[in-house]
Scaffold this motif. Structure first.
Motif, PDB file in Angstrom:
ATOM      1  N   TYR A 298       0.829  -1.207   0.000  1.00 15.50           N
ATOM      2  CA  TYR A 298       0.000   0.000   0.000  1.00 15.50           C
ATOM      3  C   TYR A 298       0.863   1.258   0.000  1.00 15.50           C
ATOM      4  O   TYR A 298       0.579   2.218  -0.716  1.00 15.50           O
ATOM      5  CB  TYR A 298      -0.918  -0.012   1.223  1.00 15.50           C
ATOM      6  N   PHE A 299       1.924   1.239   0.795  1.00 13.99           N
ATOM      7  CA  PHE A 299       2.776   2.418   0.919  1.00 13.99           C
ATOM      8  C   PHE A 299       3.652   2.623  -0.316  1.00 13.99           C
ATOM      9  O   PHE A 299       3.825   3.756  -0.780  1.00 13.99           O
ATOM     10  CB  PHE A 299       3.683   2.275   2.148  1.00 13.99           C
ATOM     11  N   PHE A 300       4.222   1.523  -0.811  1.00 16.68           N
ATOM     12  CA  PHE A 300       5.296   1.642  -1.800  1.00 16.68           C
ATOM     13  C   PHE A 300       4.986   0.975  -3.138  1.00 16.68           C
ATOM     14  O   PHE A 300       5.826   0.996  -4.039  1.00 16.68           O
ATOM     15  CB  PHE A 300       6.592   1.041  -1.237  1.00 16.68           C
ATOM     16  N   GLY A 301       3.823   0.360  -3.271  1.00 18.04           N
ATOM     17  CA  GLY A 301       3.465  -0.259  -4.534  1.00 18.04           C
ATOM     18  C   GLY A 301       4.246  -1.507  -4.854  1.00 18.04           C
ATOM     19  O   GLY A 301       4.351  -1.922  -6.009  1.00 18.04           O
ATOM     20  N   ASP A 302       4.818  -2.148  -3.833  1.00 17.32           N
ATOM     21  CA  ASP A 302       5.616  -3.361  -4.018  1.00 17.32           C
ATOM     22  C   ASP A 302       5.559  -4.154  -2.731  1.00 17.32           C
ATOM     23  O   ASP A 302       5.537  -3.584  -1.638  1.00 17.32           O
ATOM     24  CB  ASP A 302       7.064  -2.996  -4.361  1.00 17.32           C
ATOM     25  N   GLU A 303       5.557  -5.478  -2.857  1.00 11.72           N
ATOM     26  CA  GLU A 303       5.478  -6.323  -1.669  1.00 11.72           C
ATOM     27  C   GLU A 303       6.773  -6.327  -0.870  1.00 11.72           C
ATOM     28  O   GLU A 303       6.794  -6.680   0.308  1.00 11.72           O
ATOM     29  CB  GLU A 303       5.133  -7.760  -2.070  1.00 11.72           C
ATOM     30  N   ARG A 304       7.875  -5.921  -1.494  1.00 12.43           N
ATOM     31  CA  ARG A 304       9.154  -5.871  -0.791  1.00 12.43           C
ATOM     32  C   ARG A 304       9.275  -4.578   0.006  1.00 12.43           C
ATOM     33  O   ARG A 304       8.750  -3.547  -0.384  1.00 12.43           O
ATOM     34  CB  ARG A 304      10.319  -5.964  -1.775  1.00 12.43           C
ATOM     35  N   LEU A 305      10.015  -4.641   1.109  1.00 10.69           N
ATOM     36  CA  LEU A 305      10.283  -3.445   1.891  1.00 10.69           C
ATOM     37  C   LEU A 305      11.488  -2.734   1.292  1.00 10.69           C
ATOM     38  O   LEU A 305      12.580  -3.296   1.243  1.00 10.69           O
ATOM     39  CB  LEU A 305      10.567  -3.820   3.343  1.00 10.69           C
ATOM     40  N   PRO A 306      11.319  -1.497   0.842  1.00 10.16           N
ATOM     41  CA  PRO A 306      12.453  -0.788   0.232  1.00 10.16           C
ATOM     42  C   PRO A 306      13.356  -0.179   1.292  1.00 10.16           C
ATOM     43  O   PRO A 306      13.025  -0.121   2.484  1.00 10.16           O
ATOM     44  CB  PRO A 306      11.752   0.312  -0.573  1.00 10.16           C
ATOM     45  N   SER A 307      14.505   0.298   0.870  1.00 10.53           N
ATOM     46  CA  SER A 307      15.316   1.160   1.722  1.00 10.53           C
ATOM     47  C   SER A 307      14.589   2.502   1.832  1.00 10.53           C
ATOM     48  O   SER A 307      13.958   2.963   0.884  1.00 10.53           O
ATOM     49  CB  SER A 307      16.701   1.361   1.118  1.00 10.53           C
ATOM     50  N   LEU A 308      14.672   3.124   2.997  1.00 10.63           N
ATOM     51  CA  LEU A 308      13.920   4.356   3.244  1.00 10.63           C
ATOM     52  C   LEU A 308      14.840   5.397   3.874  1.00 10.63           C
ATOM     53  O   LEU A 308      15.500   5.124   4.889  1.00 10.63           O
ATOM     54  CB  LEU A 308      12.735   4.068   4.176  1.00 10.63           C
ATOM     55  N   TYR A 309      14.879   6.582   3.270  1.00  4.25           N
ATOM     56  CA  TYR A 309      15.743   7.655   3.729  1.00  4.25           C
ATOM     57  C   TYR A 309      14.966   8.973   3.698  1.00  4.25           C
ATOM     58  O   TYR A 309      13.860   9.054   3.166  1.00  4.25           O
ATOM     59  CB  TYR A 309      16.964   7.809   2.818  1.00  4.25           C
ATOM     60  N   VAL A 310      15.587  10.009   4.244  1.00  6.35           N
ATOM     61  CA  VAL A 310      15.131  11.367   3.972  1.00  6.35           C
ATOM     62  C   VAL A 310      16.192  12.032   3.100  1.00  6.35           C
ATOM     63  O   VAL A 310      17.318  11.541   2.986  1.00  6.35           O
ATOM     64  CB  VAL A 310      14.905  12.179   5.261  1.00  6.35           C
ATOM     65  N   TYR A 311      15.825  13.144   2.481  1.00  8.14           N
ATOM     66  CA  TYR A 311      16.789  13.893   1.676  1.00  8.14           C
ATOM     67  C   TYR A 311      16.525  15.372   1.834  1.00  8.14           C
ATOM     68  O   TYR A 311      15.419  15.793   2.212  1.00  8.14           O
ATOM     69  CB  TYR A 311      16.733  13.476   0.206  1.00  8.14           C
ATOM     70  N   ASP A 312      17.552  16.158   1.579  1.00 12.29           N
ATOM     71  CA  ASP A 312      17.431  17.609   1.657  1.00 12.29           C
ATOM     72  C   ASP A 312      17.173  18.142   0.249  1.00 12.29           C
ATOM     73  O   ASP A 312      18.079  18.146  -0.596  1.00 12.29           O
ATOM     74  CB  ASP A 312      18.714  18.210   2.225  1.00 12.29           C
ATOM     75  N   PRO A 313      15.955  18.599  -0.037  1.00 14.65           N
ATOM     76  CA  PRO A 313      15.634  19.016  -1.417  1.00 14.65           C
ATOM     77  C   PRO A 313      16.372  20.268  -1.848  1.00 14.65           C
ATOM     78  O   PRO A 313      16.399  20.586  -3.037  1.00 14.65           O
ATOM     79  CB  PRO A 313      14.116  19.251  -1.354  1.00 14.65           C
ATOM     80  N   ARG A 314      17.001  20.983  -0.898  1.00 15.13           N
ATOM     81  CA  ARG A 314      17.799  22.164  -1.267  1.00 15.13           C
ATOM     82  C   ARG A 314      19.135  21.752  -1.876  1.00 15.13           C
ATOM     83  O   ARG A 314      19.783  22.532  -2.565  1.00 15.13           O
ATOM     84  CB  ARG A 314      18.035  23.038  -0.043  1.00 15.13           C
ATOM     85  N   THR A 315      19.542  20.501  -1.587  1.00 17.81           N
ATOM     86  CA  THR A 315      20.820  19.994  -2.081  1.00 17.81           C
ATOM     87  C   THR A 315      20.647  19.123  -3.314  1.00 17.81           C
ATOM     88  O   THR A 315      21.405  19.216  -4.274  1.00 17.81           O
ATOM     89  CB  THR A 315      21.526  19.190  -0.973  1.00 17.81           C
ATOM     90  N   ILE A 316      19.643  18.253  -3.270  1.00 18.33           N
ATOM     91  CA  ILE A 316      19.329  17.402  -4.417  1.00 18.33           C
ATOM     92  C   ILE A 316      17.819  17.368  -4.565  1.00 18.33           C
ATOM     93  O   ILE A 316      17.082  17.175  -3.590  1.00 18.33           O
ATOM     94  CB  ILE A 316      19.909  15.984  -4.236  1.00 18.33           C
ATOM     95  N   PHE A 317      17.346  17.620  -5.778  1.00 24.38           N
ATOM     96  CA  PHE A 317      15.905  17.669  -6.023  1.00 24.38           C
ATOM     97  C   PHE A 317      15.487  16.356  -6.670  1.00 24.38           C
ATOM     98  O   PHE A 317      15.935  16.024  -7.775  1.00 24.38           O
ATOM     99  CB  PHE A 317      15.560  18.845  -6.934  1.00 24.38           C
TER     100      PHE A 317
END
Length: 500
Positions: A298-317
């Motif tokens: 439901y969350f990720f559209g895949d039965e596998r658990l992905p790697s999950l991070y945050v990112y700074d959109p000011r540095t990389i968009f």
């Protein structure tokens, strides 16, 4: 790119800037994204005017840069990728002002055929990376308050991971953080030698490295607990995904008594440097979802658990059109809407918190954190194209080359599944499942021959693999599993493969 500031001015401004991670700024999601969107539009127009290759790319696409005024306009721009941009234009023309000499450093990566790609970066790239390293190292390990030995356990040479990590750490030392850095590379024995020799002088030891190597280091050190306090070890993982069971296993081995997790991960690539990092919140969310497999689809559209991070959109968009991550980043050769071919997506902070509250309302106060309102990025990797051995990419083309060998071609269909598998002892193995031709039986001698040819071809296509094989031995070798023709578990009636 700051068109006016010299590297010296950039460095001095970075030293004096105490506001980049001001809690009032990073906790304002709307303001954060507004600042990021303004920066990305500015970067687009600078690149369109001052990067010869990108200017030509836009002309060929019939795009006038003056027509790109809003983020809706920006999101209509064609994606760039290795085929239509990196390999279509020479490195100099992809650099700012067509001047490669303006770059601060040039790293190298190996493409899907072993052909090297060069990735120039500016001092600004390293300053941005150092800011992010400072943020997560302080959040997890309080490096501003503790004497810390930091071991760069990535492969060095001229690859991105080792050199970029070293550059960021050195900048933080110059800024005044009590870090002492050493670079044994990715040999577990060398890392352990450095730890034994140096750890007593420090309050904690942080090791950056590939998950399988870090596991080897922890297990060997835990066999000699009388020689050191392993609870003072901290791990920063990159280059290869791991499960929450793997993290829990190593945390148990370390016997850590610290409330904060002492194992965290970062997300990087040769193309961009540091793209994302785990926070206390992202780890709590991933750990919770690992126990709720019905929610991952439901969350990720895949039965596998992905790697999950945050990112700074000011540095990389980051964006995720068509379910693949693409990014825009300022660099020695800036990349605009560049498709990295990692399957994944982005989720805003507000959306993620809403999902967690909706589906796991009684678990905890999801918004109660001190790590800002950064958006989340999740990814499943380029599993259609590669797997990894101790962080080193092994591409499907390598396997195809091996299976086409004259000694193997009569016995195999050419269909295979290449993947990383975690065994019962939490070792991450490189596994290749190969479909045999009709009437061919899975025999030990054929498996042995195939393994030898795989190693031979991998070494020919990737010089780094030869180096890994030299000091890792059996651990770097692929695990070949042979399957009868049209095995129903891995190969359907048409003999098709999951991916190549």
């Amino acid at each position: 790119m700051d068109m006016n500031a010299s590297p010296r001015q950039q460095f001095l401004a970075w030293l004096e800037d105490q506001s980049f991670f001001d809690h009032g700024v990073i906790s304002d999601e709307v303001g954060l994204m507004s600042q990021a969107e303004e920066k990305v539009l500015t970067l687009f127009h600078q690149a369109a005017a001052n990067v010869p290759a990108y200017n030509d790319f836009l002309k060929n696409a019939g795009i006038n840069p003056v027509d790109i005024r809003t983020m809706d306009d920006f999101r209509q721009l064609p994606l760039t990728d290795k085929n239509n941009y990196i390999d279509a234009y020479d490195l100099t023309s992809r650099s700012w002002f067509g001047e490669l000499s303006l770059s601060h450093f040039i790293a190298v990566s190996s493409g899907t055929t072993g052909q090297p790609h060069f990735w120039p970066r500016t001092l600004q790239t390293e300053l941005a990376g150092a800011r992010q390293h400072e943020f997560f190292l302080q959040e997890f390990f309080e490096v501003n308050q503790r004497k810390t030995l930091v071991i760069d356990g990535f492969y060095l040479g001229n690859t991105m991971a080792g050199t970029f990590t070293l550059a960021c750490l050195q900048l933080l030392k110059l800024k005044g953080l009590p870090l002492t850095i050493t670079t044994p590379g990715s040999n577990d024995k060398d890392i352990i030698t450095f730890i034994h020799a140096l750890h007593r002088e420090f309050d904690q030891t942080i090791i950056f490295g590939y998950p399988p190597i870090l596991k080897e280091v922890v297990q060997q050190l835990c066999q000699h607990r009388d020689a050191m306090d392993v609870t003072k070890l901290r791990l920063v993982c990159a280059g290869q995904a791991f499960t929450e069971n793997w993290r829990d296993y190593l945390l148990n081995q370390l016997g850590s008594t610290v409330n904060k997790p002492t194992i965290m991960a970062i997300y990087g690539s040769s193309d961009a440097g540091l793209m994302g990092f785990e926070t206390l919140l992202s780890i709590r969310i991933r750990s919770c979802l690992a126990k709720q497999p019905d929610l991952t689809q439901y969350f990720f559209g895949d039965e596998r658990l992905p790697s999950l991070y945050v990112y700074d959109p000011r540095t990389i968009f980051l964006e995720s059109p068509a379910g693949e991550l693409c990014f825009t980043i300022d660099n020695g050769a800036p990349l605009i809407r560049y498709n990295i071919n990692d399957r994944g997506g982005v989720i805003s902070f507000r959306q993620m918190i809403s999902l967690m509250r909706q589906h796991l309302p009684d678990s905890q106060d999801w918004a109660g954190n001190n790590c800002g309102s950064f958006p989340f990025v999740y990814f499943f990797g380029r599993d259609r194209f590669m797997a990894k051995v101790y962080g080193l990419p092994i591409y499907s083309e390598y396997v195809q080359q091996a299976l086409n060998h004259a000694s193997l071609a009569p016995y195999v269909t050419g269909n295979f599944v290449l993947e990383n598998v975690e065994d019962d002892d939490h070792n991450i193995l490189l596994v290749c499942r190969v479909e045999l031709e009709q009437g061919i039986k899975a025999e030990a001698e054929l498996q042995k021959t195939m393994s030898e040819i795989f190693i031979q071809e991998f070494s020919a296509l990737s010089p780094l693999y030869t180096n890994f094989l030299e000091f890792l031995g059996e651990k770097a070798k692929p695990h070949i599993i042979l399957y009868d023709y049209q095995n129903p578990q891995y190969f359907d009636q048409g003999g098709s493969k999951k991916f190549t």
